[in-house]
Design an enzyme around this catalytic site. Structure first.
Site, PDB file in Angstrom:
ATOM      1  N   ASP A  74       0.804  -1.128   0.123  1.00  0.00           N
ATOM      2  CA  ASP A  74       0.093  -0.103  -0.038  1.00  0.00           C
ATOM      3  C   ASP A  74       0.821   1.521  -0.066  1.00  0.00           C
ATOM      4  O   ASP A  74       2.054   1.266   0.078  1.00  0.00           O
ATOM      5  CB  ASP A  74      -1.006  -0.011   1.168  1.00  0.00           C
ATOM      6  N   ASN A 143      -7.059  -2.154  14.251  1.00  0.00           N
ATOM      7  CA  ASN A 143      -8.409  -2.197  14.064  1.00  0.00           C
ATOM      8  C   ASN A 143      -8.881  -3.725  13.126  1.00  0.00           C
ATOM      9  O   ASN A 143      -9.557  -3.778  12.585  1.00  0.00           O
ATOM     10  CB  ASN A 143      -9.040  -1.110  13.396  1.00  0.00           C
ATOM     11  N   HIS A 145      -7.238  -4.213  10.386  1.00  0.00           N
ATOM     12  CA  HIS A 145      -6.625  -4.088   8.894  1.00  0.00           C
ATOM     13  C   HIS A 145      -5.573  -4.884   8.603  1.00  0.00           C
ATOM     14  O   HIS A 145      -4.631  -4.887   9.249  1.00  0.00           O
ATOM     15  CB  HIS A 145      -6.814  -2.416   8.476  1.00  0.00           C
ATOM     16  N   GLU A 150      -9.485  -1.730   5.211  1.00  0.00           N
ATOM     17  CA  GLU A 150     -10.216  -1.148   6.415  1.00  0.00           C
ATOM     18  C   GLU A 150     -11.362  -2.060   6.542  1.00  0.00           C
ATOM     19  O   GLU A 150     -12.159  -2.413   5.569  1.00  0.00           O
ATOM     20  CB  GLU A 150     -10.374   0.428   6.386  1.00  0.00           C
TER      21      GLU A 150
HETATM   22  C1  GLP Z   1      -0.457   0.097   8.799  1.00  0.00           C
HETATM   23  C2  GLP Z   1      -0.134  -0.130   6.922  1.00  0.00           C
HETATM   24  C3  GLP Z   1      -0.057  -1.892   7.461  1.00  0.00           C
HETATM   25  C4  GLP Z   1       0.848  -2.063   8.704  1.00  0.00           C
HETATM   26  C5  GLP Z   1      -0.018  -1.953   9.870  1.00  0.00           C
HETATM   27  C6  GLP Z   1       0.670  -2.010  11.121  1.00  0.00           C
HETATM   28  O1  GLP Z   1      -1.373   0.973   8.481  1.00  0.00           O
HETATM   29  N1  GLP Z   1      -0.938  -0.086   6.084  1.00  0.00           N
HETATM   30  O2  GLP Z   1       0.778  -2.423   6.240  1.00  0.00           O
HETATM   31  O3  GLP Z   1       0.979  -3.508   8.628  1.00  0.00           O
HETATM   32  O4  GLP Z   1      -0.677  -0.546   9.587  1.00  0.00           O
HETATM   33  O5  GLP Z   1       1.483  -1.038  11.240  1.00  0.00           O
HETATM   34  P1  GLP Z   1       2.403  -1.130  12.741  1.00  0.00           P
HETATM   35  O6  GLP Z   1       3.360  -2.333  12.494  1.00  0.00           O
HETATM   36  O7  GLP Z   1       3.053   0.432  12.541  1.00  0.00           O
HETATM   37  O8  GLP Z   1       1.768  -1.239  13.855  1.00  0.00           O
END
Ligand code: GLP
Length: 247
Positions: A74, A143, A145, A150
């Protein structure tokens, strides 16, 4: 599920697996692309991976890098490599620059494309023309995702522009100096469909802040309200968790 006492033990073991996967690629004629994720969870994975790769015999590393093809999940709409919180910048910093990977090796949606919907279409087309994902690394949003899918996201959801939830914007505001208003409203993400088409998936969940969503994930049935739950339909998923992520 693989549970280890702390994040560093977990990461080292996960990177053992990734290394094996990358070694296997050296003997395959057309290995499928690697699916990569960003986020705080992944920084120690990439830094450990770099340390390991530096120990590879030069000819093996050269052949790995020559054949490198990865697709990120993404990117924020409106952000490019000049923007510090962009995922392209993250990937360049943690993997692209140290390994000298070019844009035709390390693919990521173009957040500054004039038409983001068309960019999502082109990105999916490119991924499909490369054969879809082989091994997919995933982090977990608090959440539920995965990528930027989402809640609610259906199992048929495909690469597209999504609207980020206030929850996710808050979760990711740390990268924008803590200012939620600076987090873009939209992102381009691979869909649940492309993720489920991967041959093998490693979902990495670390830290106490993920404990409640991990417990929900483990105890729930599949539902579009918990996008990560679709992973239960996949036959080759490994969940990697450290002790603090286990309630
Ligand atoms: C982000 C990304 C995800 C990531 C997730 C967890 O928003 N879009 O690909 O895996 O949220 O992020 P973090 O590792 O900083 O908790």
């Amino acid at each position: 599920m693989i549970v280890r006492a702390n994040q560093s033990d977990l990461v080292e073991e996960l990177v053992d697996e990734i290394e094996l996967e990358l070694q296997k690629r050296l003997f395959e004629t057309s290995p499928k692309p690697i699916g990569l994720a960003t986020g705080r969870t992944m920084t120690s994975v990439y830094s450990s991976l770099l340390t390991r790769l530096k120990r590879w015999p030069a000819h093996q590393l050269e052949s790995l890098l020559e054949g490198w093809c990865s697709f990120n999940l993404d990117e924020y709409v409106g952000l490019g490599v000049e923007d510090i919180p962009s995922f392209i910048r993250y990937m360049s910093c943690y993997l692209g620059d140290p390994l000298q990977l070019g844009p035709k090796q390390l693919f990521i949606p173009n957040g500054i494309a004039k038409d983001p919907n068309h960019e999502a279409f082109l990105y999916l087309q490119k991924l499909n023309s490369c054969g879809g994902i082989g091994m997919q690394l995933l982090g977990l949003g608090a959440n539920g995702h995965i990528g930027f899918n989402e809640p609610p996201s259906g199992s048929e959801s495909s690469c597209r522009v999504v609207c980020l939830s206030p929850f996710t914007k808050k979760q990711n505001a740390f990268a924008f100096g803590g200012e939620v208003d600076k987090v873009p409203d939209y992102a381009i993400t691979l869909g649940i469909q492309e993720i489920l088409q991967a041959e093998k998936i490693h979902l990495v969940v670390t830290g106490q802040t993920k404990a409640s969503i991990l417990s929900k994930l483990l105890n729930s049935s599949v539902s579009e309200d918990l996008p990560a739950s679709w992973l239960k339909l996949h036959s080759n998923v490994y969940i990697w968790a450290d002790q603090s992520a286990i309630e």
